[in-house]
Write an enzyme that holds these catalytic residues in place. Structure first.
Site, short mmCIF file in Angstrom:
data_model
loop_
_atom_site.label_atom_id
_atom_site.label_comp_id
_atom_site.label_asym_id
_atom_site.label_seq_id
_atom_site.Cartn_x
_atom_site.Cartn_y
_atom_site.Cartn_z
N GLY A 10 19.25 -15.91 -55.68
CA GLY A 10 20.47 -16.51 -55.14
C GLY A 10 21.62 -16.41 -56.12
O GLY A 10 21.42 -16.54 -57.33
N ASP A 127 19.72 -24.91 -59.21
CA ASP A 127 18.70 -25.95 -59.14
C ASP A 127 18.29 -26.50 -60.51
O ASP A 127 17.65 -27.55 -60.58
CB ASP A 127 17.44 -25.41 -58.44
CG ASP A 127 17.65 -25.17 -56.97
OD1 ASP A 127 18.58 -25.78 -56.40
OD2 ASP A 127 16.90 -24.37 -56.38
N ARG A 171 14.89 -27.01 -53.82
CA ARG A 171 13.63 -26.70 -53.13
C ARG A 171 12.46 -27.47 -53.72
O ARG A 171 11.71 -28.15 -53.02
CB ARG A 171 13.35 -25.19 -53.22
CG ARG A 171 12.05 -24.75 -52.57
CD ARG A 171 11.80 -23.28 -52.83
NE ARG A 171 12.86 -22.47 -52.27
CZ ARG A 171 12.91 -22.06 -51.00
NH1 ARG A 171 11.96 -22.42 -50.17
NH2 ARG A 171 13.90 -21.32 -50.59
N HIS A 271 25.33 -23.54 -48.88
CA HIS A 271 25.82 -22.52 -49.82
C HIS A 271 27.19 -22.83 -50.39
O HIS A 271 27.65 -22.12 -51.30
CB HIS A 271 25.83 -21.15 -49.14
CG HIS A 271 24.45 -20.59 -48.96
ND1 HIS A 271 23.61 -21.01 -47.96
CD2 HIS A 271 23.75 -19.68 -49.69
CE1 HIS A 271 22.45 -20.35 -48.06
NE2 HIS A 271 22.52 -19.55 -49.10
N ILE A 272 27.85 -23.89 -49.90
CA ILE A 272 29.09 -24.32 -50.54
C ILE A 272 28.83 -24.62 -52.01
O ILE A 272 29.70 -24.39 -52.86
CB ILE A 272 29.65 -25.56 -49.82
CG1 ILE A 272 30.16 -25.19 -48.43
CG2 ILE A 272 30.77 -26.21 -50.63
CD1 ILE A 272 30.59 -26.37 -47.60
N ARG A 274 26.97 -23.05 -54.00
CA ARG A 274 26.83 -21.83 -54.79
C ARG A 274 28.16 -21.13 -55.06
O ARG A 274 28.30 -20.38 -56.01
CB ARG A 274 25.95 -20.81 -54.05
CG ARG A 274 24.50 -21.17 -53.91
CD ARG A 274 23.74 -19.94 -53.39
NE ARG A 274 22.35 -20.23 -53.14
CZ ARG A 274 21.41 -20.26 -54.08
NH1 ARG A 274 21.74 -20.06 -55.34
NH2 ARG A 274 20.16 -20.51 -53.77
#
Length: 341
Positions: A10, A127, A171, A271-272, A274
């Site tokens: 990612g 993360d 996750r 995804h904001i 990221r």
């Protein structure tokens, strides 16, 4: 020496800062020549190699994402994956490879190092769950984005006297949820490391309404209820065997509304977290990691990863950082329990 650089997994803020630091120091101080591997390990398999020089990295420091592209391709899933990577490196006369990524990308790097390929790892992930390093770049920006969202949601939640559930990424580890939840004044924070009691969550929500404040519940995407299963929208897997997470926030909001009789809504940041401009800390950390990765290549200290320990950037064996993820310590989570409810 010709050195390849790739970004896998990612995307996250700070990748371009790391690429810039690697190229600037490698060219100016070590006399290295660089090439970029497009789209992570996919480019290593398919021979997608591009020139990478100082003009190519000018102006990229504040940009999010990665100029090299990324993917979740796992060459170890291909029967001849290691051989194809080796062939690509040989065809382009690449002597060493700097792999920037999270646990999966670094796991592949460790496997390639065991096969005798000169690899140095750089840890990144929003993360913050890579073992061996105190922090990864990308994390600080994600926390800042989530915190700002929580700040904004407080006012709308109170205006309508409703519960707002904020689902953030995470996750296997709840670092984003814990940091942003505490910084944003959330009333409930749920993380993957601690299966939650839904009855207790609803009680905390009711307590908040009793003092005429609307509750904010921050939940990591991988959080699960006690004696329950992870909530996902589908069961499809990526090449590293991970399910595509999302859905816990919506499920939790429905349960809270049904059990408390109060309206509940969900905001999924996704995804904001990221995207966009990296924070000052992430630019700083990514730059330091990039500089030290070049040092490792120069000294031919392959099979290692640069890592932040306190205020120092050190090297640790890749074999020691790919055996699992770094989760939130239960004692740290318990420390903030006074703010729940």
């Amino acid at each position: 020496m010709r050195v390849g650089v790739l970004t896998g997994g990612g995307d996250c803020p700070g990748l371009n800062a790391a690429i810039r630091a690697i190229v600037r120091k490698g060219v100016q101080e070590c006399g290295f020549e660089f090439v970029g591997v497009r789209d992570g390990w996919r480019g290593a398999l398919e021979g997608a190699i591009v020139p990478l020089d100082i003009p190519a990295v000018r102006g990229i420091l504040p940009r999010g994402g990665t100029i090299l592209g990324s993917s979740r391709t796992n060459p170890l899933k291909s029967e001849d994956g290691v051989a194809r990577v080796r062939e690509t490196l040989a065809a382009y006369e690449v002597d060493a490879l700097i792999a920037i990524g999270g646990e999966d990308t670094l796991g592949v790097a460790a496997a390639l190092a065991d096969e005798g390929i000169g690899v140095v790892g750089v840890p990144k992930t929003i993360d913050n769950d890579v073992t061996g390093t105190d922090y990864t770049f990308g994390f600080d920006t994600a926390v800042n984005i989530a915190t700002e969202a929580i700040d904004r949601l407080h006012t709308t939640a109170e205006s309508h006297t409703r519960t707002l559930v904020v689902e953030v990424m995470g996750r296997h580890a709840g670092w984003i949820a814990l940091h942003s939840g505490i910084a944003g004044g959330a009333n409930v924070i749920l993380i993957p490391e601690q299966p939650f009691d839904l009855d207790q969550v609803c009680e905390w929500v009711r307590d908040r309404f009793k003092i005429r404040y609307a509750p904010i519940v921050v939940v990591a995407e991988g959080a699960v209820p006690k004696a329950g299963q992870m909530v996902v929208k589908d069961s499809s897997l990526d090449e590293f065997g991970h399910v595509r997470l999302s859905g816990i926030g919506e499920w939790l909001a429905r349960e809270i509304a049904d059990r408390t009789g109060k309206e509940a809504r969900t905001t999924v940041l996704g995804h904001i977290q990221r995207g966009g401009t990296p924070s000052a800390f992430d630019r700083w950390l990514a730059t330091r990691f990039g500089l030290r990765a070049v040092d490792a290549v120069y000294e031919r200290d392959f099979g290692t990863m640069v890592a932040l320990r306190g205020a120092d950037v050190v090297r640790v064996p890749l074999s020691e950082v790919t055996g699992g993820t770094k989760g939130v310590d239960p004692a740290l989570y318990a420390e903030f329990g006074v703010f729940f409810g």
